[in-house]
Write a protein that holds these residues in place. Structure first.
Motif, mmCIF file in Angstrom:
data_model
loop_
_atom_site.group_PDB
_atom_site.id
_atom_site.type_symbol
_atom_site.label_atom_id
_atom_site.label_comp_id
_atom_site.label_asym_id
_atom_site.label_seq_id
_atom_site.Cartn_x
_atom_site.Cartn_y
_atom_site.Cartn_z
ATOM 1 N N GLU A 77 -24.910 -44.660 -38.993
ATOM 2 C CA GLU A 77 -23.547 -44.228 -38.706
ATOM 3 C C GLU A 77 -22.724 -45.457 -38.352
ATOM 4 N N SER A 105 -11.933 -45.044 -38.134
ATOM 5 C CA SER A 105 -12.736 -44.655 -39.299
ATOM 6 C C SER A 105 -14.207 -44.507 -38.909
ATOM 7 N N TRP A 143 -18.095 -43.391 -40.939
ATOM 8 C CA TRP A 143 -18.822 -42.873 -42.079
ATOM 9 C C TRP A 143 -20.301 -42.891 -41.755
ATOM 10 N N ARG A 144 -21.034 -42.026 -42.410
ATOM 11 C CA ARG A 144 -22.456 -41.866 -42.174
ATOM 12 C C ARG A 144 -23.172 -41.984 -43.518
ATOM 13 N N GLU A 145 -24.297 -42.704 -43.519
ATOM 14 C CA GLU A 145 -25.076 -42.895 -44.738
ATOM 15 C C GLU A 145 -26.476 -42.365 -44.517
#
Length: 147
Positions: free
Chosen positions: A89, A95, A97-99
């Motif tokens: 994360e 901003s 985003w999570r991968e």
């Protein structure tokens, strides 16, 4: 007087007229591609040492659970593989985003002598896989006298 001569190198991308020479660098610029590069077999870094009785392999496998590691021995060929799953994360200012990623790491190598697979041991502690691979008796190379 300045020397403006350049040595011709036939291995350069320009001389090969490679239209895709900068294509990979496009993906290297994105941090989002970093998790995918973790599945490359080059990422299983290891040291192999030898004693009179055995080969000792220490492989770095950070973040991998010992239940996800598989080791196979076939004569003098050893294969290490691991299922890798992770989630990252990132937060920067407003901003986020999570991968998530899933894949397999793999490394195979050949030793100079056959391994006694019945007495081989494997332990995984603190992200390091250690294999003790005893040499098979009489498995060394035989030299013949030419007559």
């Amino acid at each position: 007087m300045a020397n403006n001569l350049t040595r011709f190198d036939p291995g350069t991308p320009l001389s090969r007229m490679d239209p895709f020479r900068n294509f990979d660098s496009l993906f290297n610029a994105f941090d989002l591609m970093r998790p995918l590069r973790a599945f490359d077999s080059e990422h299983i870094r290891m040291d192999v040492s030898e004693t009179d009785q055995a080969f000792v392999v220490r492989a770095d496998m950070p973040g991998v659970k010992k239940d996800d590691v598989k080791v196979s021995i076939d004569g003098n060929e050893v294969t290490i593989s691991a299922d890798v799953t992770g989630e990252q994360e990132h937060k920067q200012g407003s901003s986020m985003w999570r991968e998530r990623f899933h894949g397999q790491q793999y490394r195979s190598f050949t030793l100079p002598q056959s391994v006694d697979d019945e007495n081989a041991t494997a332990t995984c502690r603190d992200g390091v896989l250690e294999l003790t691979l005893p040499k098979k008796p009489g498995g060394g190379a035989k030299r013949l006298t030419v007559q």
